[in-house]
Design a protein around this motif. Structure first.
Motif, PDB file in Angstrom:
ATOM      1  N   GLU A   1      11.539  -5.757  -6.800  1.00 12.92           N
ATOM      2  CA  GLU A   1      12.367  -6.625  -5.969  1.00 12.92           C
ATOM      3  C   GLU A   1      11.765  -8.021  -5.963  1.00 12.92           C
ATOM      4  N   ASN A   2      12.568  -9.004  -6.345  1.00 16.66           N
ATOM      5  CA  ASN A   2      12.118 -10.395  -6.362  1.00 16.66           C
ATOM      6  C   ASN A   2      12.458 -11.064  -5.034  1.00 16.66           C
ATOM      7  N   LYS A   3      11.421 -11.379  -4.258  1.00 20.55           N
ATOM      8  CA  LYS A   3      11.581 -12.087  -2.980  1.00 20.55           C
ATOM      9  C   LYS A   3      11.091 -13.519  -3.209  1.00 20.55           C
TER      10      LYS A   3
ATOM     11  N   PRO B   1       1.952  -6.301  -6.242  1.00 21.54           N
ATOM     12  CA  PRO B   1       1.044  -6.678  -7.328  1.00 21.54           C
ATOM     13  C   PRO B   1       1.149  -8.192  -7.542  1.00 21.54           C
ATOM     14  N   PHE B   2       0.103  -8.912  -7.225  1.00 17.02           N
ATOM     15  CA  PHE B   2       0.156 -10.367  -7.329  1.00 17.02           C
ATOM     16  C   PHE B   2      -1.269 -10.900  -7.315  1.00 17.02           C
TER      17      PHE B   2
ATOM     18  N   ILE C   1       9.446   3.849  -4.865  1.00 15.19           N
ATOM     19  CA  ILE C   1       8.417   2.850  -4.580  1.00 15.19           C
ATOM     20  C   ILE C   1       8.930   1.477  -4.998  1.00 15.19           C
ATOM     21  N   ARG C   2       8.703   0.487  -4.157  1.00 12.77           N
ATOM     22  CA  ARG C   2       9.139  -0.875  -4.462  1.00 12.77           C
ATOM     23  C   ARG C   2       7.931  -1.757  -4.773  1.00 12.77           C
ATOM     24  N   LEU C   3       8.008  -2.490  -5.874  1.00 14.62           N
ATOM     25  CA  LEU C   3       7.012  -3.498  -6.199  1.00 14.62           C
ATOM     26  C   LEU C   3       7.644  -4.859  -5.920  1.00 14.62           C
ATOM     27  N   ILE C   4       7.016  -5.647  -5.071  1.00 13.33           N
ATOM     28  CA  ILE C   4       7.567  -6.930  -4.659  1.00 13.33           C
ATOM     29  C   ILE C   4       6.984  -8.048  -5.517  1.00 13.33           C
TER      30      ILE C   4
END
Length: 333
Positions: free
Chosen positions: A78-80, A104-105, A44-47
């Motif tokens: 992952e930092n976009k 999550p933001f 799972i990726r958290l952006i």
């Protein structure tokens, strides 16, 4: 025999077509159900829309750490970075709706982006859905700890005297809006200076190039605890439970109500069983004493909602922040 007599009557063709279409539905539904039942079956990726070390990044990495044992899968952050988090927002909105790309933001920040740009890359109200909420917080008005200003009133009086030579720093949309509303209500001429991250304002504040700044509570309170900054007020409509000693901007004489909340967003087409699973995960994390302490230390109050309530809040925020952007007199870019 007539030329077209070999063809079935029109109603037979329609019936056959309808039967064929209906026969596909169980297979499609079964495939979606199977996918939801197998979830999660991969990483799972958290952006995160801001760089490592930022307040947003600290939040995302905390939840990533807590999510791993609950989901039973590897969770990668992952930092976009770029365009004031809009690159990350667009990335998530266009991701495959399978539950493996989570965002999550601050739902309120994403909502505000619809009104800060003339041509937003996506219609977030249609492209995203909020699966869960995690916390409620507020942005903060800060000054360097060596400055003589102990209250918003003292800062305002000094900035009026300084006129167009005054300046302040921002690094996120809520800071821009809070700063613009304060500037308008106080009748200041201060110059807004935009930075990539809140950390980029540290030296500028220390050497006096910036008179004040408006930043997220995670970073602002950390700097106050480190003895670098002094927090003068919060943007929320009432004092935060997590920071009861800090007055609101309204109490300080400059009415505003910028209540910010964090949620877990994902592509709008994500199947409901997966949305419900994500809601259960994050609600479980927020409900722990450890997370509640983490949120309190970060200047945030815990917030748990159903997916339906969370999405309702998001759609409401899109309308509310349109009015706030107008109040702040910010021209869309």
């Amino acid at each position: 025999m007539k030329p077209n007599s070999a063809l079935p009557p029109r109603r037979i063709i329609l019936a056959l077509a309808l039967t064929a279409a209906v026969s596909l539905l169980p297979a499609t539904t079964h495939a979606q159900d199977s996918s939801a039942q197998a979830y999660p079956s991969q990483d799972i990726r958290l952006i995160c829309g801001f760089p490592p070390g930022s307040g947003a990044d600290i939040f995302v990495r905390y939840f990533a750490e807590k999510l791993r044992p609950i989901a039973g899968r590897t969770v990668v952050v992952e930092n976009k970075v770029g365009a004031n988090s809009n690159i990350a927002t667009e990335y998530v909105a266009r991701a495959k709706p399978d539950g493996y790309t989570l965002y999550p933001f601050a739902g309120t920040t994403v909502a505000a982006s619809m009104h800060l740009f003339k041509n937003p890359p996506v219609d977030v109200g249609k492209a995203l859905r909020v699966a869960a909420t995690t916390s409620n917080l507020a942005f903060m008005l800060v000054v360097d700890v060596k400055s003589p200003y102990k209250t918003v009133a003292e800062l305002t009086a000094a900035m009026k005297q300084k006129g167009s030579r005054a300046s302040y720093g921002v690094a996120a949309n809520p800071g821009r809006i809070m700063g613009a509303i304060y500037k308008d209500k106080a009748g200041l001429e201060a110059l807004e200076v935009q930075y990539r991250t809140a950390a980029d304002t540290l030296n500028e504040m220390a050497n006096g190039k910036l008179d004040y700044a408006l930043h997220d509570p995670v970073f602002a309170l950390a700097q106050q605890r480190a003895g670098r900054w002094r927090v003068l007020a919060v943007s929320a409509s009432q004092r935060l439970q997590a920071a009861p000693d800090i007055p609101t901007m309204t109490e300080s004489g400059f009415p505003m109500s910028l209540d910010l909340w964090w949620g877990v967003m994902m592509p709008a087409a994500t199947p409901k069983p997966i949305v419900d699973t994500v809601n259960r995960w994050f609600s479980q994390i927020v409900g722990t004493p450890e997370t509640r302490k983490f949120l309190a230390d970060s200047g945030a109050d815990p917030m748990i909602n159903t997916p339906e309530r969370a999405q309702e809040m998001f759609l409401t925020a899109i309308k509310e922040w349109e009015a706030l952007v107008r109040m702040a007199k910010i021209e869309p870019q």
